[in-house]
Structure formats: C-alpha cells, structure tokens
Design a protein around this motif. Structure first.
Motif, PDB file in Angstrom:
ATOM      1  N   TYR A 140       1.270  -1.477  -0.134  1.00 14.81           N
ATOM      2  CA  TYR A 140      -0.183  -0.129   0.029  1.00 14.81           C
ATOM      3  C   TYR A 140       0.684   1.220   0.412  1.00 14.81           C
ATOM      4  N   ASP A 218      -6.999  -5.643   9.136  1.00 13.44           N
ATOM      5  CA  ASP A 218      -8.377  -5.464   8.700  1.00 13.44           C
ATOM      6  C   ASP A 218      -9.757  -6.295   8.808  1.00 13.44           C
ATOM      7  N   ALA A 238      -9.793  -1.899   0.318  1.00 12.44           N
ATOM      8  CA  ALA A 238      -8.563  -1.216   0.122  1.00 12.44           C
ATOM      9  C   ALA A 238      -8.178  -1.954  -1.270  1.00 12.44           C
ATOM     10  N   ASN A 244      -5.394   3.094   2.050  1.00 16.69           N
ATOM     11  CA  ASN A 244      -5.966   2.036   3.320  1.00 16.69           C
ATOM     12  C   ASN A 244      -6.070   3.060   4.561  1.00 16.69           C
TER      13      ASN A 244
END
Length: 256
Positions: A140, A218, A238, A244
C-alpha cells in the motif's frame, strides 16, 4: 488465503471505538503489530495474476480470456482473494490447516485452482508461485512511510500474519525488512489469529507490554488482539495501490 483464516473463537467484546482509535489514543504505544495481507500489502490484480501465471506456462492469454478465467478462479478461491464459494471435501483437511503448515497452504490453493478447467498444463502451480514472489503483491502507498516514521519514533514493529509461507523475502525485495523488528507467522508459531497467544508471542518478541501495543489489521481476526490486552485499529478494505488509511497509525503511535 493469507491473513483470512476464519475466527476459531468469537473476537473479544468491545466496540469499534474502544478497540480502535479512541481507546488506543488514551495510552502510550511502544509497539505496533501489523497484519500483512490487506493491511501492508495487497495481491496483484486478478487478471494480471492469471496472465502472468499462464505466461510462465508458455501460454499467452488475451484480456477477454484472462478476465473470464480470473473470475472463475476467484470463485474457486484465491490465496489473498475472496474465500472459496465451496471447498471440496477432498480439500477440507488441507483448507482447515492452510495457515499452520506450508504443504497444506500450497495444497489447498493449488487444489482449489485445479477445480477450474483452464486448459493450461501447470497453471495451478504457476498461480500459487505468484504468491511467493514480490511481483505478485503491491504494498500500500502508506506502508513504507508509516513503517519508517515508526522506526524514527523508536516504536517497535512486528508483522503478525495468518499465513502458510515465509513473507520475509517479499519485505527484503521491497526494502522494508530493516523497518520490521519481528515477523510472527502462524505456520511458524502454531497459532492463528484471533487466538490471543499469537499476539502475546508477538509482544514478547518485541519486548513490549501488550497494554502498550497496538494491533493494526483489516479483519475481525485481527481484533482478537483485544483479548491479549492490545488496542486495535481495524482499517477499511482497499484495492491494490489505493490508500487504506494506514497513515492513521501515526496519529495513535507515531511522533506526537
């Protein structure tokens, strides 16, 4: 799939606010535990995954065929992707043990992929091999900056993952290994999230009190860290390459 083992027990009680930002902000944080898949990195786009695996088998797929095949493979069950619509009885034992033993992880996911008749010899194994190489993942955007900021602030960092293979080579390739103090992988420690034991092991490896640790993930399995005494921040899902919310960790545990 990595980091997605279904909870073996109900996550510890506590509201989202208590487990995430507000509760964590009330106490100092000496260590942050990060989930891997869906938190620090995401698997590559499904169509790119199929095209790359087919290419490794000597087959070139056009976009239309690759898209259709990707959809079928996602329904069957992709490591790092949606849960399978159905686990065949012959794979049930491997599926149950997938995050505890490397052979079970490989066997479960290659077995699921093999249920799809793609007409490409060796495709199931090639699809699994994409999981083991850095090119099969996308960190990410906030991963490197967040880990670097925590290191600069003197906050210890651990990666806690339900997974059946070693992710250290991925971090090596991404230049992130020096920003992680400990990897706590389910297949190495014999425990899977949400079992409090895996979080306690991680805190022990970091040398931090669970009451001064923050777990970032998550899924509900990550929230199991509450039972170990940790604060928890659960991030929204995400896609690869999109933010995210990982940078919010610095509001709770970074330099202030």
């Amino acid at each position: 799939m990595p980091d997605r083992t279904e909870p073996a027990q109900t996550p510890a009680p506590g509201s989202t606010d208590e487990a995430a930002g507000r509760g964590a902000s009330r106490r100092p944080v000496d260590g942050v535990l990060f989930d891997f898949h869906g938190t620090l990195a995401q698997v590559e786009d499904a169509r790119a995954w199929v095209i790359a695996a087919a290419s490794a088998c000597g087959v070139t797929l056009d976009r239309v065929r690759a898209t259709g095949l990707a959809d079928r493979l996602l329904t069957a069950g992709r490591a790092g992707g949606p849960r399978p619509a159905r686990v065949p009885p012959a794979l049930a034992e491997l599926w149950a043990d997938r995050d505890l033993y490397p052979h079970a992880h490989r066997g479960a996911y290659t077995g699921l992929a093999a249920t799809v008749d793609a007409g490409i010899d060796g495709l199931a194994e090639a699809l699994y091999e994409r999981l083991l190489v850095p090119e099969g993942w996308v960190p990410y955007p906030d991963t490197a900056p967040t880990l670097a900021a925590l290191r600069a602030a003197g906050v210890r960092v651990g990666v806690v993952s339900n997974i059946g293979f070693d992710i250290r080579p991925l971090f090596d390739a991404w230049g992130l290994t020096d920003l992680v103090d400990a990897f706590v992988l389910s297949y190495e420690v014999g425990r899977c999230k949400p079992d409090p034991g895996i979080f306690l092991r991680a805190c022990g490896m970091l040398g931090v009190d669970p009451e001064r640790a923050l777990m970032v993930g998550d899924t509900p399995a990550d929230a199991g860290a509450v039972a170990a005494g940790c604060a928890v921040l659960v991030l929204p899902a995400a896609d690869a390459g999109r933010h995210n919310g990982l940078g919010a960790v610095l509001d709770l545990a970074g330099p202030g």
